[in-house]
Design a protein around this motif. Structure first.
Motif, PDB file in Angstrom:
ATOM      1  N   PHE A   1       8.044 -17.380  28.557  1.00 17.54           N
ATOM      2  CA  PHE A   1       8.164 -16.644  27.300  1.00 17.54           C
ATOM      3  C   PHE A   1       9.330 -15.669  27.394  1.00 17.54           C
ATOM      4  CE2 PHE A   1       3.501 -17.627  27.003  1.00 17.54           C
ATOM      5  CZ  PHE A   1       3.617 -18.500  25.928  1.00 17.54           C
ATOM      6  N   MET A   2      10.012 -15.496  26.263  1.00 21.01           N
ATOM      7  CA  MET A   2      11.241 -14.712  26.242  1.00 21.01           C
ATOM      8  C   MET A   2      11.033 -13.274  26.714  1.00 21.01           C
ATOM      9  SD  MET A   2      13.908 -14.117  23.066  1.00 21.01           S
ATOM     10  CE  MET A   2      14.138 -15.869  22.770  1.00 21.01           C
TER      11      MET A   2
ATOM     12  N   THR B   1      22.300 -11.139  36.748  1.00 24.09           N
ATOM     13  CA  THR B   1      21.039 -10.836  37.429  1.00 24.09           C
ATOM     14  C   THR B   1      19.848 -11.377  36.648  1.00 24.09           C
ATOM     15  OG1 THR B   1      22.040  -8.824  38.309  1.00 24.09           O
ATOM     16  CG2 THR B   1      19.648  -8.983  38.411  1.00 24.09           C
ATOM     17  N   ALA B   2      19.888 -11.212  35.310  1.00 26.26           N
ATOM     18  CA  ALA B   2      18.788 -11.707  34.474  1.00 26.26           C
ATOM     19  C   ALA B   2      18.677 -13.225  34.553  1.00 26.26           C
ATOM     20  CB  ALA B   2      18.995 -11.260  33.029  1.00 26.26           C
ATOM     21  N   ALA B   3      19.826 -13.910  34.547  1.00 24.34           N
ATOM     22  CA  ALA B   3      19.817 -15.376  34.637  1.00 24.34           C
ATOM     23  C   ALA B   3      19.275 -15.825  35.993  1.00 24.34           C
ATOM     24  CB  ALA B   3      21.222 -15.925  34.415  1.00 24.34           C
TER      25      ALA B   3
ATOM     26  N   THR C   1      18.308 -10.118  27.979  1.00 26.61           N
ATOM     27  CA  THR C   1      17.214 -11.040  27.673  1.00 26.61           C
ATOM     28  C   THR C   1      17.733 -12.466  27.655  1.00 26.61           C
ATOM     29  OG1 THR C   1      16.282  -9.334  26.203  1.00 26.61           O
ATOM     30  CG2 THR C   1      15.336 -11.551  26.063  1.00 26.61           C
ATOM     31  N   VAL C   2      17.028 -13.380  28.297  1.00 26.83           N
ATOM     32  CA  VAL C   2      17.362 -14.802  28.176  1.00 26.83           C
ATOM     33  C   VAL C   2      16.891 -15.259  26.793  1.00 26.83           C
ATOM     34  CG1 VAL C   2      16.956 -17.124  29.062  1.00 26.83           C
ATOM     35  CG2 VAL C   2      17.177 -15.197  30.654  1.00 26.83           C
TER      36      VAL C   2
ATOM     37  N   VAL D   1      22.334 -15.449  27.894  1.00 29.69           N
ATOM     38  CA  VAL D   1      21.742 -14.127  28.068  1.00 29.69           C
ATOM     39  C   VAL D   1      22.393 -13.162  27.079  1.00 29.69           C
ATOM     40  CG1 VAL D   1      21.268 -12.236  29.656  1.00 29.69           C
ATOM     41  CG2 VAL D   1      21.361 -14.588  30.519  1.00 29.69           C
ATOM     42  N   ARG D   2      21.566 -12.469  26.342  1.00 32.81           N
ATOM     43  CA  ARG D   2      22.057 -11.466  25.385  1.00 32.81           C
ATOM     44  C   ARG D   2      21.845 -10.079  25.989  1.00 32.81           C
ATOM     45  NH1 ARG D   2      20.296 -11.311  19.049  1.00 32.81           N
ATOM     46  NH2 ARG D   2      20.466  -9.086  18.638  1.00 32.81           N
ATOM     47  N   VAL D   3      22.916  -9.285  26.043  1.00 32.71           N
ATOM     48  CA  VAL D   3      22.833  -7.918  26.558  1.00 32.71           C
ATOM     49  C   VAL D   3      23.121  -6.958  25.409  1.00 32.71           C
ATOM     50  CG1 VAL D   3      23.643  -6.251  28.256  1.00 32.71           C
ATOM     51  CG2 VAL D   3      23.601  -8.694  28.829  1.00 32.71           C
TER      52      VAL D   3
END
Length: 474
Positions: A298-299, A337-339, A372-373, A399-401
């Motif tokens: 989940f996102m 890092t998020a990815a 966020t992915v 990924v949206r920052v």
């Protein structure tokens, strides 16, 4: 521990050319002074931003700018010299080559410079290269506009890997203004390429990165947009570059007109939202055997956040605002890092998709970043009638920052930009939205992914995941 007498210290001094001596049973390695020079203050080696570019950006020590600000009791957000743009400013057309600038990063020749560009795996940190590109774009912009105006980065329209590097080498960063009609904005096209040998030119296969930045010129006093010199377009190559800039400008305007913040999703996108909702019902239906697969996340579980105080060492040439390249580096590394956290695999950078700088970031403020992915390709659910490769070995992750800023007293927050990064991972993994806000983020990312995919295919330079695996960049 007691101190040694002077005579003992003299005995420790090695003979000329010797790099080690004996002290008791242990060997003490004494570095030769030739290995690295000593300074009374640290040399101007920064985390990214090559010195030749830093000197153009920061011209006055922070303490001098700060004391002048205190003496004159100026607003911290004001420019250093807030005079209005001269009424008689000349706006004669300029040629593209008049703004051309280049700099060579001697990464293969200078191991200490290379030290500031490498990550723990020995790969070049792309975030530092992005900082250099933003610094170079400022130099190029002021060559075109002159120093009477304040020119800021409005958006980064695209940064893409063209030909991955397979070895560490000297890099040449170069670019020029390629689109300006005389209004306040101008487009700057740049590239990062393997530095050519003396007397030779860069070839297409030497180009690692190409990118375009949109800059806007403002009146230093009023902060209102001001006109800049239009371009004279002469050669076929210049006409092609100018036409590309014109197309990019139209695409930006079209995206703004059809943005999801202004309009409801189209029919196909509404069908996708409904399909995701039905899939969620299946996952939770006690009478349905289908459950959420392990490779679906989940996102909201992919989110990473940071908070950083903005220090004057990362200021722009007007002293009291943060340099845009620093924001690119920070957002890239958080997106990376998020990815990696999402996929539990090493991401390979594909592109920075159209991203905007909405508001300046003052020195001394607190910068909040949220990554966020928001999209994976192949997607978990494709559009009706379109086949999806559910067993794909590779997945593209967008990924949206989002960034916002507050003062240190934590007053009202102000959005400062949105940055959209795409990576490839060798993993079969999917993201799934489940709130209306997440669906809008998912659809916006899907639109960007489709636009980038189409443009790369049209230009015939799609970098395959296999090619990217051999790259010496992140």
């Amino acid at each position: 521990m007691g101190s040694l007498p002077r005579t003992a210290l003299r005995h420790l001094k090695p003979a000329r050319g010797c790099r080690c001596s004996q002290f008791g049973p242990r060997s003490i390695v004494i570095p030769s002074v030739r290995d690295r020079s000593f300074h009374s203050s640290s040399p101007q080696r920064t985390d990214g931003v090559f010195r030749a570019l830093t000197e153009q950006r920061v011209r006055t020590p922070w303490i001098e700018a700060f004391r002048r600000q205190q003496k004159e009791q100026k607003d911290p957000s004001a420019a250093e010299e807030p005079q209005e743009v001269p009424k008689d400013r000349q706006l004669t057309p300029k040629r593209m080559n008049e703004s051309y600038s280049s700099v060579v990063l001697p990464l293969a020749q200078d191991p200490w410079l290379l030290d500031t560009y490498l990550n723990s795996s020995g790969h070049i940190r792309l975030g530092t290269i992005f900082m250099d590109l933003d610094a170079l774009s400022g130099i190029i912009a002021y060559k075109h506009t002159g120093d009477d105006v304040t020119t800021v980065t409005a958006s980064c329209d695209r940064i893409t890997i063209k030909h991955p590097l397979t070895e560490i080498c000297d890099l040449e960063l170069s670019g020029k203004v390629t689109y300006a009609t005389g209004r306040s904005s101008l487009e700057i096209s740049m590239q990062v390429a393997r530095a050519p040998e003396a007397g030779k030119n860069t070839t297409d296969v030497d180009v690692l990165i190409d990118c375009t930045f949109t800059m806007v010129s403002l009146d230093p006093a009023t902060k209102k947009p001001v006109n800049v010199n239009p371009l004279v377009v002469e050669t076929p190559e210049e006409k092609q570059l100018f036409a590309l800039g014109e197309r990019n400008s139209k695409m930006r305007k079209e995206r703004n007109k059809t943005a999801l913040i202004k309009h409801t999703p189209n029919d196909l996108e509404s069908d996708l939202i409904h399909a995701f909702w039905q899939k969620q019902l299946q996952y939770h239906d006690p009478y349905d055997d289908l459950r959420k697969p392990d490779n679906v996340h989940f996102m909201d579980t992919t989110r990473l956040q940071t908070a950083t105080i903005m220090q004057p060492q990362n200021r722009n040439r007007h002293h009291f605002m943060i340099f845009g390249g620093f924001l690119l580096k920070q957002t890239f590394e958080l997106a990376f890092t998020a990815a990696a956290a999402f996929a539990h695999a090493k991401p390979t950078f594909v592109s920075l998709d159209p991203s905007t700088f909405q508001n300046p970031v003052p020195v001394g403020s607190i910068l909040y970043l949220t990554a966020t992915v928001v999209y994976t390709d192949p997607p978990l659910i494709g559009p009706p009638g379109e086949e999806v490769d559910a067993e794909s070995k590779y997945t593209r992750i967008q990924v949206r920052v989002e960034s916002k800023v507050r003062d240190v007293e934590h007053g009202k927050s102000n959005p400062t930009g949105q940055f959209n990064y795409t990576f490839t991972v060798e993993k079969n993994i999917r993201v799934m939205p489940r709130t209306y806000q997440e669906f809008m983020m998912y659809l916006d990312a899907r639109r960007r992914a489709e636009d980038v995919k189409q443009s790369l295919q049209e230009e015939g330079r799609e970098v395959t995941p296999k090619m990217a695996e051999k790259s010496v960049t992140e």
